[in-house]
Design a protein around this motif. Structure first.
Motif, PDB file in Angstrom:
ATOM      1  N   LYS A 124      16.937 -41.090  23.859  1.00  0.00           N
ATOM      2  CA  LYS A 124      16.924 -42.012  22.709  1.00  0.00           C
ATOM      3  C   LYS A 124      18.334 -42.450  22.293  1.00  0.00           C
ATOM      4  N   TYR A 125      19.297 -42.192  23.081  1.00  0.00           N
ATOM      5  CA  TYR A 125      20.685 -42.665  22.918  1.00  0.00           C
ATOM      6  C   TYR A 125      21.465 -42.084  21.723  1.00  0.00           C
ATOM      7  N   ALA A 126      20.785 -41.614  20.671  1.00  0.00           N
ATOM      8  CA  ALA A 126      21.505 -41.218  19.457  1.00  0.00           C
ATOM      9  C   ALA A 126      22.489 -40.078  19.710  1.00  0.00           C
ATOM     10  N   THR A 127      22.152 -39.210  20.664  1.00  0.00           N
ATOM     11  CA  THR A 127      23.010 -38.038  20.891  1.00  0.00           C
ATOM     12  C   THR A 127      24.328 -38.410  21.581  1.00  0.00           C
ATOM     13  N   ILE A 128      24.514 -39.681  21.858  1.00  0.00           N
ATOM     14  CA  ILE A 128      25.807 -40.133  22.390  1.00  0.00           C
ATOM     15  C   ILE A 128      26.890 -39.805  21.346  1.00  0.00           C
ATOM     16  N   LEU A 154      26.069 -38.844  10.583  1.00  0.00           N
ATOM     17  CA  LEU A 154      26.770 -40.134  10.641  1.00  0.00           C
ATOM     18  C   LEU A 154      25.908 -41.203  11.327  1.00  0.00           C
ATOM     19  N   ILE A 155      25.373 -40.877  12.502  1.00  0.00           N
ATOM     20  CA  ILE A 155      24.544 -41.856  13.226  1.00  0.00           C
ATOM     21  C   ILE A 155      23.244 -42.109  12.463  1.00  0.00           C
ATOM     22  N   PHE A 156      22.761 -41.061  11.800  1.00  0.00           N
ATOM     23  CA  PHE A 156      21.555 -41.186  10.963  1.00  0.00           C
ATOM     24  C   PHE A 156      21.798 -42.220   9.859  1.00  0.00           C
ATOM     25  N   LEU A 157      22.965 -42.124   9.207  1.00  0.00           N
ATOM     26  CA  LEU A 157      23.271 -43.070   8.128  1.00  0.00           C
ATOM     27  C   LEU A 157      23.539 -44.471   8.689  1.00  0.00           C
ATOM     28  N   LEU A 158      24.191 -44.507   9.842  1.00  0.00           N
ATOM     29  CA  LEU A 158      24.493 -45.820  10.437  1.00  0.00           C
ATOM     30  C   LEU A 158      23.242 -46.548  10.928  1.00  0.00           C
ATOM     31  N   SER A 159      22.171 -45.786  11.157  1.00  0.00           N
ATOM     32  CA  SER A 159      20.934 -46.418  11.636  1.00  0.00           C
ATOM     33  C   SER A 159      20.407 -47.433  10.629  1.00  0.00           C
ATOM     34  N   ALA A 160      20.862 -47.325   9.371  1.00  0.00           N
ATOM     35  CA  ALA A 160      20.460 -48.295   8.350  1.00  0.00           C
ATOM     36  C   ALA A 160      20.939 -49.695   8.713  1.00  0.00           C
TER      37      ALA A 160
END
Lengths: 182, 368
Positions: free
Chosen positions: B244-248, B282-288
């Motif tokens: 799912k790419y997020a773990t990059i 950080l990526i969680f917040l940026l997903s917005a």
């Protein structure tokens, strides 16, 4: 430990900047119903061979009958644009004997893949519509070229026999191929 | 097990059963495979269903806090939770499972590349009746598509079977993640913290989101890194990214840790997991910026934050997020629209509990 935290911060800062840069790509879309691509790497360019190699690989990525339809149409578009650009630069030999020929070959392959997909029970109505639009666009480009270019041209390469290129005839052949798919 | 604990477990079991029943109130009207049990209740009794949902969320947190305070058998709790919620309706809160099934169908039934052909292009397919985002190319990485072959192909084209086989696949990775957390933390508290977090339970065991698969491989990568198996660790991190790419976003921490291993320097693993949690927040917040913050994205940081429960502020923030994110479903459940006041309420319920948790944590630190 403080040194480590500093190092970590640097890592995060770089990562964050790189990510935010990718968030805002500048995309532009043309309004025409069928749009041909920009010319990609041209023959003679250093990137031409890598482009061909990449396209060969893409053939396998575009698997499935709908995928193959998309691949062949995309390639046909690409080579048509290449031929057009070469004609405009008076590179008649490569334009007609290679680029336009490849574009024709790819174009011919599109409809059989759609028919195969149809036989598999897939609805091809939208793609058939796309193919018609592509045919019209190709014909429009080819007709324009036919009006602008000489009927024939004698290509004289150094230390080689001259070759007579029947430009108009080649273009008309390409138009007739596309007319069948309208 | 004492009498009180036994009673708690009985009530917890009843609670899970009610959650399963509650989930079927949300059956999609177009999901004709389940038409015999379709009631449309959730769409005609919005207020009642919303109150029930809030009540169930609150109850799940009460159970969670109880499990964290008292000594309970983790294996028993996880076993009961997995078994009962296996029967829940996955698309209660999000329709992602249909997307997994339909993407698998595009490649394994129609033999088309899902990164080039959208499900909607296969106009006559029955899944289009209930698949959301059918007008999008494959949203997930290639490794997820490969994994989805297991439930899809073994179901032999039977929808109900493939639906429940996807649930089994997700449960398998959920259990795997708990096992890894247990191995890495060498405690029973961290796995409990993660496994019974209501957000994890609802989003993974009910919603069946593939985020747990991505996090399993990411965690496995760090598990291997602890054992200094750099090559395999890199491979597993790549596999995780290819889901799912997020773990990059874990790459900076991963590279930094590898660098320290090569240099034979001492590694503060708690620090590593703290930065992993931070990266995933950080990526969680940026997903917005991309679309919106979806509740199941919290699994990204909960996986790592549960390894370092001693970081009290992080624990408070992640728990507050878990609670607030589950409330994001409330406005749509009540109003039935994603527009109007809904986005504002969603933002409010997501961040207010976190802000309150930070204030609480700050004052607790000062007056301790």
């Amino acid at each position: 430990m403080a040194f480590e935290i500093k190092k970590m911060r640097k890592f995060f800062l770089i990562g964050f900047i790189l990510f935010t840069l990718t968030l805002y790509p500048n995309l532009a879309y043309a309004s025409s119903s069928y749009v041909l691509p920009y010319p990609s790497a041209m023959p003679g360019s250093l990137l031409y061979r890598p482009r061909l190699f990449l396209e060969t690989l893409q053939k396998y990525w575009y698997f499935g009958n709908l995928g193959q339809f998309k691949y062949n149409l995309k390639e046909s578009d690409k080579y048509l644009v290449e031929a057009k650009t070469l004609f405009e630069y008076n590179q008649y030999l490569h334009a007609s004997s290679a680029s336009l020929k490849y574009s024709d070959e790819f174009f011919i392959r599109t409809l059989p893949f759609l028919e195969k997909a149809k036989n598999e029970g897939k609805d091809i109505s939208e793609m058939r519509k796309t193919l018609r639009e592509a045919s019209s666009k190709h014909i429009e480009v080819l007709k324009k070229l036919s009006n602008e270019l000489p009927q024939e041209f004698e290509w004289k390469a150094e230390k080689e026999k001259p070759i007579l290129i029947h430009i108009r005839k080649e273009i008309e052949k390409s138009i007739s191929i596309r007319t069948k798919y309208l | 097990m004492n009498r009180l604990n036994r009673l708690v477990i009985i009530f917890y079991t009843l609670f899970l059963f009610s959650f399963v029943l509650f989930s079927y109130l949300f059956l999609d009207p177009n999901l004709f495979y389940f038409k015999k049990i379709y009631t449309g209740f959730a769409f005609t009794n919005r207020a009642l269903v919303t109150y029930l949902y809030i009540f169930l969320v609150l109850t799940s947190f009460l159970f969670y806090l109880l499990f964290l305070k008292k000594k309970f058998n983790l294996k028993l709790l996880v076993g009961i939770t997995c078994t009962i919620l296996f029967f829940s309706y996955s698309a209660m809160l999000s329709q992602d499972i249909f997307n997994y099934l339909t993407t698998a169908k595009v490649i394994f039934k129609y033999h088309e590349n899902p990164y080039l052909v959208m499900p909607i292009e296969l106009i006559n397919d029955s899944n289009l009746l209930f698949t959301h985002a059918a007008n999008k190319l494959a949203l997930y990485g290639p490794f997820w598509i490969i994994l989805s072959a297991i439930p899809y192909l073994t179901s032999l084209g039977n929808f109900i079977l493939s639906f429940f086989e996807f649930k089994i696949l997700i449960i398998f990775f959920y259990l795997g993640t708990i096992w890894l957390i247990n191995k890495i933390s060498k405690s029973d508290y961290s796995p409990l913290l993660f496994a019974l977090n209501p957000l994890v339970v609802i989003e993974i065991l009910v919603g069946n989101h593939n985020d747990i698969v991505m996090m399993f491989f990411a965690l496995f990568s760090f598990f291997l890194l602890i054992r200094k198996k750099i090559l395999f660790a890199s491979l597993f991190l790549i596999l995780s990214i290819l889901i799912k790419y997020a773990t990059i976003f874990l790459l900076p921490v991963f590279i930094f840790t590898v660098f320290k291993i090569i240099k034979k320097q001492k590694i503060d693993w708690d620090g590593v997991f703290f930065y992993c949690s931070f990266s995933m927040i950080l990526i969680f917040l940026l997903s917005a910026f991309r679309e919106e913050i979806y509740p199941w994205y919290a699994v990204w940081f909960l996986t790592f934050s549960s390894l370092i429960p001693q970081k009290k502020m992080l624990l408070l923030v992640t728990l507050a997020f878990s609670f607030g994110l589950l409330l994001r479903y409330v406005p749509f459940m009540l109003i039935g629209s994603h527009f109007g006041i809904t986005p504002m309420i969603k933002t409010f319920v997501t961040f207010v509990p976190v802000i309150l948790a930070i204030i609480y944590g700050y004052f607790k630190k000062i007056y301790r």
